[in-house]
Design a protein around this motif. Sequence first.
Motif, PDB file in Angstrom:
ATOM      1  N   PRO A 244       8.024  27.022 -62.308  1.00 14.89           N
ATOM      2  CA  PRO A 244       8.056  26.685 -63.742  1.00 14.89           C
ATOM      3  C   PRO A 244       6.747  26.087 -64.249  1.00 14.89           C
ATOM      4  O   PRO A 244       6.301  26.412 -65.359  1.00 14.89           O
ATOM      5  CB  PRO A 244       9.212  25.688 -63.844  1.00 14.89           C
ATOM      6  CG  PRO A 244      10.107  26.039 -62.702  1.00 14.89           C
ATOM      7  CD  PRO A 244       9.169  26.431 -61.593  1.00 14.89           C
TER       8      PRO A 244
ATOM      9  N   CYS B   3       4.325  27.753 -67.146  1.00  9.94           N
ATOM     10  CA  CYS B   3       3.806  27.038 -68.329  1.00  9.94           C
ATOM     11  C   CYS B   3       2.298  27.212 -68.455  1.00  9.94           C
ATOM     12  O   CYS B   3       1.766  27.402 -69.561  1.00  9.94           O
ATOM     13  CB  CYS B   3       4.169  25.558 -68.241  1.00  9.94           C
ATOM     14  SG  CYS B   3       5.912  25.203 -68.551  1.00  9.94           S
TER      15      CYS B   3
ATOM     16  N   PHE C 261       7.310  31.078 -70.922  1.00  5.34           N
ATOM     17  CA  PHE C 261       7.876  29.739 -71.103  1.00  5.34           C
ATOM     18  C   PHE C 261       9.402  29.780 -71.056  1.00  5.34           C
ATOM     19  O   PHE C 261      10.042  28.871 -70.501  1.00  5.34           O
ATOM     20  CB  PHE C 261       7.404  29.137 -72.422  1.00  5.34           C
ATOM     21  CG  PHE C 261       7.954  27.763 -72.668  1.00  5.34           C
ATOM     22  CD1 PHE C 261       7.659  26.722 -71.793  1.00  5.34           C
ATOM     23  CD2 PHE C 261       8.792  27.512 -73.752  1.00  5.34           C
ATOM     24  CE1 PHE C 261       8.174  25.447 -71.997  1.00  5.34           C
ATOM     25  CE2 PHE C 261       9.313  26.242 -73.960  1.00  5.34           C
ATOM     26  CZ  PHE C 261       9.003  25.208 -73.084  1.00  5.34           C
ATOM     27  N   LYS C 262       9.986  30.818 -71.617  1.00  8.87           N
ATOM     28  CA  LYS C 262      11.447  30.959 -71.572  1.00  8.87           C
ATOM     29  C   LYS C 262      11.918  31.046 -70.127  1.00  8.87           C
ATOM     30  O   LYS C 262      12.929  30.443 -69.744  1.00  8.87           O
ATOM     31  CB  LYS C 262      11.873  32.201 -72.351  1.00  8.87           C
ATOM     32  CG  LYS C 262      13.385  32.398 -72.392  1.00  8.87           C
ATOM     33  CD  LYS C 262      13.760  33.658 -73.167  1.00  8.87           C
ATOM     34  CE  LYS C 262      15.267  33.868 -73.155  1.00  8.87           C
ATOM     35  NZ  LYS C 262      15.648  35.118 -73.871  1.00  8.87           N
TER      36      LYS C 262
ATOM     37  N   CYS D 128      11.792  27.597 -68.577  1.00  3.09           N
ATOM     38  CA  CYS D 128      12.917  26.765 -69.031  1.00  3.09           C
ATOM     39  C   CYS D 128      14.210  27.148 -68.323  1.00  3.09           C
ATOM     40  O   CYS D 128      14.986  26.275 -67.906  1.00  3.09           O
ATOM     41  CB  CYS D 128      13.094  26.894 -70.539  1.00  3.09           C
ATOM     42  SG  CYS D 128      11.794  26.102 -71.503  1.00  3.09           S
ATOM     43  N   GLU D 129      14.429  28.432 -68.174  1.00  9.18           N
ATOM     44  CA  GLU D 129      15.657  28.891 -67.508  1.00  9.18           C
ATOM     45  C   GLU D 129      15.704  28.432 -66.060  1.00  9.18           C
ATOM     46  O   GLU D 129      16.757  28.009 -65.565  1.00  9.18           O
ATOM     47  CB  GLU D 129      15.735  30.422 -67.580  1.00  9.18           C
ATOM     48  CG  GLU D 129      16.054  30.945 -68.975  1.00  9.18           C
ATOM     49  CD  GLU D 129      16.003  32.456 -69.051  1.00  9.18           C
ATOM     50  OE1 GLU D 129      15.577  33.097 -68.050  1.00  9.18           O
ATOM     51  OE2 GLU D 129      16.360  33.014 -70.116  1.00  9.18           O
TER      52      GLU D 129
ATOM     53  N   VAL E  42      14.253  25.763 -64.792  1.00 13.08           N
ATOM     54  CA  VAL E  42      14.489  24.318 -64.774  1.00 13.08           C
ATOM     55  C   VAL E  42      15.947  24.002 -65.086  1.00 13.08           C
ATOM     56  O   VAL E  42      16.579  23.165 -64.427  1.00 13.08           O
ATOM     57  CB  VAL E  42      13.540  23.606 -65.756  1.00 13.08           C
ATOM     58  CG1 VAL E  42      13.977  22.157 -65.983  1.00 13.08           C
ATOM     59  CG2 VAL E  42      12.117  23.633 -65.223  1.00 13.08           C
ATOM     60  N   HIS E  43      16.510  24.687 -66.084  1.00 17.99           N
ATOM     61  CA  HIS E  43      17.903  24.439 -66.460  1.00 17.99           C
ATOM     62  C   HIS E  43      18.865  24.839 -65.349  1.00 17.99           C
ATOM     63  O   HIS E  43      19.965  24.287 -65.246  1.00 17.99           O
ATOM     64  CB  HIS E  43      18.245  25.191 -67.758  1.00 17.99           C
ATOM     65  CG  HIS E  43      17.516  24.658 -68.947  1.00 17.99           C
ATOM     66  ND1 HIS E  43      17.238  25.418 -70.073  1.00 17.99           N
ATOM     67  CD2 HIS E  43      16.977  23.435 -69.189  1.00 17.99           C
ATOM     68  CE1 HIS E  43      16.574  24.683 -70.946  1.00 17.99           C
ATOM     69  NE2 HIS E  43      16.401  23.478 -70.436  1.00 17.99           N
TER      70      HIS E  43
ATOM     71  N   GLU F 218       9.718  20.095 -63.740  1.00 18.22           N
ATOM     72  CA  GLU F 218      10.582  19.614 -64.813  1.00 18.22           C
ATOM     73  C   GLU F 218       9.781  18.786 -65.818  1.00 18.22           C
ATOM     74  O   GLU F 218       9.955  18.934 -67.035  1.00 18.22           O
ATOM     75  CB  GLU F 218      11.718  18.783 -64.216  1.00 18.22           C
ATOM     76  CG  GLU F 218      12.730  19.607 -63.438  1.00 18.22           C
ATOM     77  CD  GLU F 218      13.806  18.755 -62.817  1.00 18.22           C
ATOM     78  OE1 GLU F 218      13.840  17.540 -63.104  1.00 18.22           O
ATOM     79  OE2 GLU F 218      14.622  19.298 -62.031  1.00 18.22           O
TER      80      GLU F 218
ATOM     81  N   VAL G 267       7.463  21.140 -67.903  1.00 15.94           N
ATOM     82  CA  VAL G 267       8.210  21.921 -68.899  1.00 15.94           C
ATOM     83  C   VAL G 267       8.572  21.040 -70.091  1.00 15.94           C
ATOM     84  O   VAL G 267       8.450  21.465 -71.256  1.00 15.94           O
ATOM     85  CB  VAL G 267       9.481  22.532 -68.254  1.00 15.94           C
ATOM     86  CG1 VAL G 267      10.418  23.086 -69.348  1.00 15.94           C
ATOM     87  CG2 VAL G 267       9.096  23.647 -67.293  1.00 15.94           C
ATOM     88  N   ARG G 268       8.995  19.811 -69.852  1.00 19.69           N
ATOM     89  CA  ARG G 268       9.310  18.888 -70.949  1.00 19.69           C
ATOM     90  C   ARG G 268       8.073  18.616 -71.811  1.00 19.69           C
ATOM     91  O   ARG G 268       8.151  18.583 -73.047  1.00 19.69           O
ATOM     92  CB  ARG G 268       9.886  17.575 -70.413  1.00 19.69           C
ATOM     93  CG  ARG G 268      11.308  17.695 -69.872  1.00 19.69           C
ATOM     94  CD  ARG G 268      11.945  16.324 -69.720  1.00 19.69           C
ATOM     95  NE  ARG G 268      11.185  15.441 -68.840  1.00 19.69           N
ATOM     96  CZ  ARG G 268      11.399  15.340 -67.535  1.00 19.69           C
ATOM     97  NH1 ARG G 268      12.347  16.082 -66.971  1.00 19.69           N
ATOM     98  NH2 ARG G 268      10.672  14.506 -66.797  1.00 19.69           N
TER      99      ARG G 268
ATOM    100  N   GLU H  41       7.251  21.678 -73.872  1.00 23.93           N
ATOM    101  CA  GLU H  41       8.241  21.844 -74.930  1.00 23.93           C
ATOM    102  C   GLU H  41       7.964  20.897 -76.097  1.00 23.93           C
ATOM    103  O   GLU H  41       8.096  21.262 -77.267  1.00 23.93           O
ATOM    104  CB  GLU H  41       9.627  21.575 -74.352  1.00 23.93           C
ATOM    105  CG  GLU H  41      10.754  22.277 -75.071  1.00 23.93           C
ATOM    106  CD  GLU H  41      12.029  22.275 -74.253  1.00 23.93           C
ATOM    107  OE1 GLU H  41      12.910  23.111 -74.550  1.00 23.93           O
ATOM    108  OE2 GLU H  41      12.143  21.455 -73.329  1.00 23.93           O
TER     109      GLU H  41
END
Length: 304
Positions: free
Chosen positions: A254, A258, A277-278, A281-282, A284-285, A294, A297-298, A301
């Motif tokens: 991830p 980014c 980026f999508k 995020c996926e 990480v989620h 993590e 990504v935050r 975002e």
Amino acid sequence: MGLSAPQKVAASKVLGGVAYSCILGYFLALVYAFSGMNEDWKFFFVSNVLWFLYIPFTLGLVYFFVRVQLGRWLLEQGAVDEAVGWVEPLQHYNFWLRGKREILIHRLVYAQAWLRRRDYAKAQEVLWQDEPLAERAPEMLELYVWRGVWALRVENLKVLKEEIAKGKELKKPVLWRSALLAVEAESALRAGEVEQAKRLLEEASWKDSHWVVDWIKILAASSGEYAILSLDKALLKCSEIKEIIAMCLPGALPEFLCAYARLLRDAGEVERADEQFKEACELVHQGLGDARSEWVVRQYESKK
């Protein structure tokens, strides 16, 4: 067509069984020949002793080489479960059965397997397990690199500095020397020491550099702090090593995505940037990113 991972494991076990049987057979034949029980056998054995030696000990040497290297071959094939199954029983030093260098090689494979499984606690346990180290083995530099990579991912800067300091005493193999310099460069970037990072990445940029060097260069290029690569070259490197990172260090994927997205945005490819980026995020989620990913990504975002 090459053998599959299970076939390689099975073939190696068969080779080991045959090698040990032949070596045992040689010693039994030797004892029987000089026991005085059969003069004809003694004459035959002595006349052909080189063959009696050559076959079992050649098989033994081949098996020893395969036993040491099979874990690496399985990892390269992406067969993590098979690699773990092979090296897990071979982690402990034994004066008669396994040397210090061999268990160091098995340890490195085992640790990488846990990094690929995103289990950083288990990777830490293996990387620092209480076993004798082959201090003069070339694999020691590789050990310091993977310890440094582990420290980068869990953001343990104290351990990171300690392992870099140990590794800097070693100059070879050059492949792992380049990786260590790149790890140190990433440490410098996080500390805001841009000129130091620049010097280290330039020093690491030789022909036979490790994929870790390209990974850190991409992170540097996307950060805006220092770009050792042109935008076109950075994007090309991204497409080249995305699969390598996904396989070798998936928890970091991830963060890498980014960085890839930032570079694509700089190149005006907004749609492709959003796709990367999508995907980040996926991951990480789904709990497939490590702590560093993590956080990145935050941050991405919040700035988007």
